[in-house]
Design a protein around this motif. Structure first.
Motif, mmCIF file in Angstrom:
data_model
loop_
_atom_site.group_PDB
_atom_site.id
_atom_site.type_symbol
_atom_site.label_atom_id
_atom_site.label_comp_id
_atom_site.label_asym_id
_atom_site.label_seq_id
_atom_site.Cartn_x
_atom_site.Cartn_y
_atom_site.Cartn_z
ATOM 1 N N ALA A 60 0.920 4.110 -2.866
ATOM 2 C CA ALA A 60 0.738 5.531 -2.526
ATOM 3 C C ALA A 60 1.902 6.362 -3.064
ATOM 4 N N ILE A 92 -5.295 4.081 -1.188
ATOM 5 C CA ILE A 92 -5.961 2.989 -0.463
ATOM 6 C C ILE A 92 -6.091 1.750 -1.341
ATOM 7 N N VAL A 112 -7.262 4.708 -5.606
ATOM 8 C CA VAL A 112 -7.637 3.377 -5.151
ATOM 9 C C VAL A 112 -6.962 2.318 -6.007
ATOM 10 N N GLY A 129 -3.708 0.974 3.203
ATOM 11 C CA GLY A 129 -3.501 2.352 2.780
ATOM 12 C C GLY A 129 -2.081 2.805 3.041
ATOM 13 N N ALA A 150 0.842 -1.203 0.000
ATOM 14 C CA ALA A 150 0.000 0.000 0.000
ATOM 15 C C ALA A 150 0.877 1.252 0.000
ATOM 16 N N GLY A 184 -0.999 4.843 7.784
ATOM 17 C CA GLY A 184 -1.877 4.634 6.633
ATOM 18 C C GLY A 184 -2.734 3.397 6.711
ATOM 19 N N GLU A 185 -2.407 2.478 7.629
ATOM 20 C CA GLU A 185 -3.167 1.213 7.703
ATOM 21 C C GLU A 185 -4.476 1.437 8.447
ATOM 22 N N TRP A 186 -5.435 1.943 7.708
ATOM 23 C CA TRP A 186 -6.711 2.320 8.313
ATOM 24 C C TRP A 186 -7.688 1.146 8.399
ATOM 25 N N LEU A 227 -13.948 6.335 5.949
ATOM 26 C CA LEU A 227 -12.998 7.095 5.137
ATOM 27 C C LEU A 227 -13.095 8.595 5.405
ATOM 28 N N VAL A 253 -7.441 10.630 -3.228
ATOM 29 C CA VAL A 253 -7.437 9.303 -2.607
ATOM 30 C C VAL A 253 -7.499 8.269 -3.736
ATOM 31 N N PHE A 306 -3.417 10.015 -0.087
ATOM 32 C CA PHE A 306 -3.762 8.848 0.723
ATOM 33 C C PHE A 306 -4.185 7.738 -0.230
#
Ligand SMILES: [Zn+2]
Length: 303
Positions: free
Chosen positions: A104, A122, A245, A130, A100, A147-149, A231, A243, A120
């Protein structure tokens, strides 16, 4: 020449860093999941005969302070000091970046976030991940976890009162009700099973949604509501300019559009343009990010 690898649960993809800074995939093999020596061979056989470094994007958590990876779906790497063991086995310097983060960084340097201060990136696929890039550089954070949401038991199983009986889904991290457990492709499938008693793949669910199937519409409404609510908190926290993806669900343009509209309706900032979009490197962010990491470490690609 620096060889770049994208190591996922299914495939090891590889490519050579080109003199123009790009990386072109030159092949892939199935990931040797359980046998360390086979895994080493898969890497070794795709490097040249010299001792140039390799740069790896890894589909799992990696702590560069300790060198230890956390990759439950590749057992031969899980909890191993991959950095030390791989450098010893290959006789080369090894660079490892979480996938991720690699995605990014690729978006921030050369993709949809190029020239934008906060990106960001994801991943919406078999898991939710993320990575954060600020001014073209990665934010690593404590233990490299920034970032690891996807983890943390934050999910409201009623989707803001829209649902009842959805239940809390257990997550691979040991907690219950994580974003990863609910908003990954598997999470979408669990929502559908929970709401309708139907075991469909995420592809079947989105296909039925496109055809106007009422059950799939309800599942996608719940999925996008839960995802955009989570989010929106991250967007308010980071203030990302985009963001992008990646991951298996990133090819679903209408799904991303719905997530984007719901998220932008919830956040404080007034985004004039779409915020949640398919990344330019949605398909090869790992290789591209690994190549950028190599360039940062070693300068321009060798001729
Ligand atoms: Zn979790």
């Amino acid at each position: 020449m620096i060889t770049c690898f994208d190591i996922g649960g299914s495939f090891v993809r590889h490519g050579l860093l080109q003199t123009d800074g790009n990386v072109v995939e030159s092949g892939r093999v199935e990931t040797p999941g359980t046998d360390w020596l086979s895994f080493v061979d898969a890497i070794k056989n795709r490097c040249d005969t010299g001792s140039d470094p390799v740069s790896i994007s890894l589909a799992g958590a990696f702590d560069e302070r300790t060198g230890i990876a956390d990759v439950a779906n590749i057992p031969c790497l899980h909890k191993r000091n991959v950095l030390k063991d791989l450098e010893a086995a290959l006789g080369r310097t090894v660079l490892i970046t979480n996938d991720a983060d690699a995605f990014a960084l690729a978006e921030a340097v050369a993709g949809s976030g190029r020239g934008k201060p906060v990106v960001f990136g994801i991943i919406l696929g078999s898991g939710v991940g993320g990575g954060i890039a600020v001014n073209g550089g990665l934010v690593k954070g404590y233990d490299g976890i920034a970032g690891e949401w996807g983890h943390g038991p934050v999910m409201d199983p009623t989707a803001g009162g829209q649902l009842s009986g959805l239940g809390h889904f257990p997550c691979g991290c040991g907690q219950t009700g994580c974003i990863d457990a609910v908003c990954s492709a598997r999470g979408m499938e669990k929502i559908h099973l929970s709401l309708h008693g139907l075991a469909l793949s995420s592809r079947q669910i989105t296909g039925a949604w496109h055809e106007g199937d009422p059950a799939a519409i309800r599942t996608i409404e719940a999925y996008t509501t839960l995802l955009s609510r989570a989010l929106s908190v991250i967007v308010n926290t980071l203030g990302p300019h985009v963001v992008p993806v990646s991951g298996g669900l990133s090819g679903e343009a209408a799904l991303l559009d719905l997530i984007d509209r719901k998220t932008r309706a919830l956040v404080l900032a007034d985004y004039a343009d779409p915020l949640v979009i398919k990344g330019r490197f949605a398909e090869n962010g790992g290789l591209m990010g690994a190549s950028i990491i190599a360039r940062i470490a070693y300068g321009e690609a060798p001729a």
